[in-house]
Design a protein around this motif. Sequence first.
Motif, PDB file in Angstrom:
ATOM      1  N   ILE A  73      37.363 -59.384  63.198  1.00 29.38           N
ATOM      2  CA  ILE A  73      36.249 -58.457  63.430  1.00 29.38           C
ATOM      3  C   ILE A  73      35.406 -58.929  64.601  1.00 29.38           C
ATOM      4  O   ILE A  73      35.018 -58.132  65.473  1.00 29.38           O
ATOM      5  N   VAL A  74      35.108 -60.230  64.642  1.00 25.86           N
ATOM      6  CA  VAL A  74      34.302 -60.771  65.739  1.00 25.86           C
ATOM      7  C   VAL A  74      35.009 -60.553  67.073  1.00 25.86           C
ATOM      8  O   VAL A  74      34.387 -60.167  68.077  1.00 25.86           O
ATOM      9  N   GLN A  75      36.320 -60.792  67.101  1.00 27.45           N
ATOM     10  CA  GLN A  75      37.069 -60.657  68.346  1.00 27.45           C
ATOM     11  C   GLN A  75      37.216 -59.204  68.794  1.00 27.45           C
ATOM     12  O   GLN A  75      37.317 -58.916  69.986  1.00 27.45           O
ATOM     13  N   SER A  76      37.211 -58.273  67.834  1.00 21.76           N
ATOM     14  CA  SER A  76      37.457 -56.873  68.179  1.00 21.76           C
ATOM     15  C   SER A  76      36.177 -56.086  68.438  1.00 21.76           C
ATOM     16  O   SER A  76      36.069 -55.363  69.429  1.00 21.76           O
ATOM     17  N   VAL A  77      35.186 -56.218  67.537  1.00 19.21           N
ATOM     18  CA  VAL A  77      33.984 -55.399  67.679  1.00 19.21           C
ATOM     19  C   VAL A  77      32.704 -56.215  67.739  1.00 19.21           C
ATOM     20  O   VAL A  77      31.624 -55.642  67.831  1.00 19.21           O
ATOM     21  N   GLY A  78      32.795 -57.528  67.690  1.00 15.12           N
ATOM     22  CA  GLY A  78      31.607 -58.357  67.821  1.00 15.12           C
ATOM     23  C   GLY A  78      30.959 -58.686  66.488  1.00 15.12           C
ATOM     24  O   GLY A  78      31.396 -58.231  65.436  1.00 15.12           O
ATOM     25  N   LEU A  79      29.888 -59.452  66.565  1.00 13.28           N
ATOM     26  CA  LEU A  79      29.228 -59.947  65.352  1.00 13.28           C
ATOM     27  C   LEU A  79      28.666 -58.824  64.494  1.00 13.28           C
ATOM     28  O   LEU A  79      28.685 -58.900  63.278  1.00 13.28           O
ATOM     29  N   LEU A  80      28.163 -57.772  65.127  1.00 10.42           N
ATOM     30  CA  LEU A  80      27.535 -56.702  64.358  1.00 10.42           C
ATOM     31  C   LEU A  80      28.478 -55.545  64.085  1.00 10.42           C
ATOM     32  O   LEU A  80      28.088 -54.566  63.454  1.00 10.42           O
ATOM     33  N   GLY A  81      29.724 -55.640  64.556  1.00  7.15           N
ATOM     34  CA  GLY A  81      30.648 -54.540  64.336  1.00  7.15           C
ATOM     35  C   GLY A  81      30.275 -53.350  65.194  1.00  7.15           C
ATOM     36  O   GLY A  81      29.700 -53.493  66.275  1.00  7.15           O
ATOM     37  N   ASP A  82      30.567 -52.156  64.724  1.00  6.95           N
ATOM     38  CA  ASP A  82      30.249 -50.929  65.436  1.00  6.95           C
ATOM     39  C   ASP A  82      28.836 -50.512  65.069  1.00  6.95           C
ATOM     40  O   ASP A  82      28.596 -49.987  63.986  1.00  6.95           O
ATOM     41  N   SER A  83      27.906 -50.740  65.977  1.00 11.18           N
ATOM     42  CA  SER A  83      26.505 -50.460  65.665  1.00 11.18           C
ATOM     43  C   SER A  83      26.229 -48.981  65.476  1.00 11.18           C
ATOM     44  O   SER A  83      25.198 -48.598  64.934  1.00 11.18           O
ATOM     45  N   GLU A  84      27.139 -48.111  65.948  1.00 15.23           N
ATOM     46  CA  GLU A  84      26.928 -46.674  65.798  1.00 15.23           C
ATOM     47  C   GLU A  84      27.447 -46.157  64.465  1.00 15.23           C
ATOM     48  O   GLU A  84      27.205 -45.010  64.106  1.00 15.23           O
ATOM     49  N   SER A  85      28.203 -46.975  63.747  1.00 16.41           N
ATOM     50  CA  SER A  85      28.741 -46.532  62.468  1.00 16.41           C
ATOM     51  C   SER A  85      27.694 -46.682  61.383  1.00 16.41           C
ATOM     52  O   SER A  85      26.940 -47.660  61.378  1.00 16.41           O
ATOM     53  N   PRO A  86      27.607 -45.721  60.456  1.00 11.46           N
ATOM     54  CA  PRO A  86      26.632 -45.838  59.363  1.00 11.46           C
ATOM     55  C   PRO A  86      27.056 -46.896  58.366  1.00 11.46           C
ATOM     56  O   PRO A  86      28.223 -47.258  58.279  1.00 11.46           O
ATOM     57  N   GLY A  87      26.103 -47.357  57.578  1.00  9.12           N
ATOM     58  CA  GLY A  87      26.420 -48.316  56.525  1.00  9.12           C
ATOM     59  C   GLY A  87      26.400 -49.750  57.031  1.00  9.12           C
ATOM     60  O   GLY A  87      26.137 -50.034  58.202  1.00  9.12           O
ATOM     61  N   PRO A  88      26.678 -50.696  56.137  1.00 10.70           N
ATOM     62  CA  PRO A  88      26.666 -52.121  56.502  1.00 10.70           C
ATOM     63  C   PRO A  88      27.716 -52.443  57.552  1.00 10.70           C
ATOM     64  O   PRO A  88      28.714 -51.735  57.701  1.00 10.70           O
ATOM     65  N   SER A  89      27.487 -53.534  58.291  1.00  9.85           N
ATOM     66  CA  SER A  89      28.444 -53.907  59.328  1.00  9.85           C
ATOM     67  C   SER A  89      29.723 -54.423  58.696  1.00  9.85           C
ATOM     68  O   SER A  89      29.709 -55.017  57.615  1.00  9.85           O
ATOM     69  N   PRO A  90      30.875 -54.228  59.352  1.00  7.20           N
ATOM     70  CA  PRO A  90      32.148 -54.728  58.815  1.00  7.20           C
ATOM     71  C   PRO A  90      32.140 -56.242  58.602  1.00  7.20           C
ATOM     72  O   PRO A  90      32.707 -56.724  57.629  1.00  7.20           O
ATOM     73  N   LEU A  91      31.504 -56.961  59.515  1.00  8.82           N
ATOM     74  CA  LEU A  91      31.494 -58.415  59.382  1.00  8.82           C
ATOM     75  C   LEU A  91      30.686 -58.849  58.164  1.00  8.82           C
ATOM     76  O   LEU A  91      31.056 -59.802  57.470  1.00  8.82           O
ATOM     77  N   ARG A  92      29.595 -58.158  57.890  1.00 12.06           N
ATOM     78  CA  ARG A  92      28.799 -58.513  56.705  1.00 12.06           C
ATOM     79  C   ARG A  92      29.624 -58.298  55.435  1.00 12.06           C
ATOM     80  O   ARG A  92      29.562 -59.086  54.495  1.00 12.06           O
ATOM     81  N   ASP A  93      30.412 -57.227  55.409  1.00 13.11           N
ATOM     82  CA  ASP A  93      31.275 -56.970  54.255  1.00 13.11           C
ATOM     83  C   ASP A  93      32.323 -58.073  54.109  1.00 13.11           C
ATOM     84  O   ASP A  93      32.581 -58.564  53.006  1.00 13.11           O
ATOM     85  N   ALA A  94      32.940 -58.455  55.230  1.00 14.85           N
ATOM     86  CA  ALA A  94      33.961 -59.502  55.189  1.00 14.85           C
ATOM     87  C   ALA A  94      33.349 -60.842  54.780  1.00 14.85           C
ATOM     88  O   ALA A  94      33.956 -61.616  54.034  1.00 14.85           O
ATOM     89  N   ALA A  95      32.138 -61.117  55.255  1.00 12.93           N
ATOM     90  CA  ALA A  95      31.452 -62.350  54.864  1.00 12.93           C
ATOM     91  C   ALA A  95      31.157 -62.338  53.368  1.00 12.93           C
ATOM     92  O   ALA A  95      31.213 -63.382  52.705  1.00 12.93           O
TER      93      ALA A  95
END
Length: 262
Positions: A73-95
């Motif tokens: 996730i970090v390598q593809s979309v960064g620490l915050l994931g897709d900031s335009e997507s609603p809901g929690p960030s993908p990285l927070r979910d994976a963490a």
Amino acid sequence: MKELVLALVAAGFGLVGTVVGARAAKKGALISAKVTLQQVRDQADVDQAHWLRQQRFQAYEGFLAAWDECLRIVQSVGLLGDSESPGPSPLRDAAGRMTERARRIDILGPAEVAQAAEELADSIRRDVDIATELLKLAEAYVPSVERRATDAAPAMRAAMEAMDEATRQMGEIAAEVAETDEIGRVPPEAAAAFESFDRAQELVDAAMDRGHADMDKVSEFLDRATALMDELKRNQAARERTRERFTTAARHTLAPPGPDTV
């Protein structure tokens, strides 16, 4: 009478033999039972150790899968994931999944592996927290600074134009006085020119004060952002060492038992 005594003696010897034989049989049965019980216990220990090793392997494998997911996730979309997507960030979910699997490792052990897993999960969560704080900082400061810069430019330009006009007027008055050779005479328009100059100076001072305030805001933003980035770098460097510690401890734990291991 003699025959009776002999019969009793013979019976006695027979009884003794029977008792001795019974005791020997009992002792043999007890030894056999103990050996069997020890074999059962040994096998149970082996089975339990095998089960625990398998459970640990699955737990470690699941934890590392969550770790790899975080890295992707970090390598593809960064620490915050897709900031335009609603809901929690993908990285927070994976963490969060890393944290759940670290708790399972805490149950299965050993302590060294569990501690390293928990530190890795905490490290990823801290990365997310830092990135979130950076985003909030940028959202709070950048638009404000940009708006201030946008508003300050026309104000500064107007102040400089007013100063140029006031300077021009003062120059014309000075030239008029020089042409008439009337030293000490103050032309009627001089008072208005001085007032224009004073107003222009006030506009310039106000624009400069606003510019200094804007620079202070920018410096405040940069100082905070730099501190967060430094913390992020330290966190990531420490995580590399923790990952190595986790891998080493996990390999040692999952290594096949030696010949002397029961």
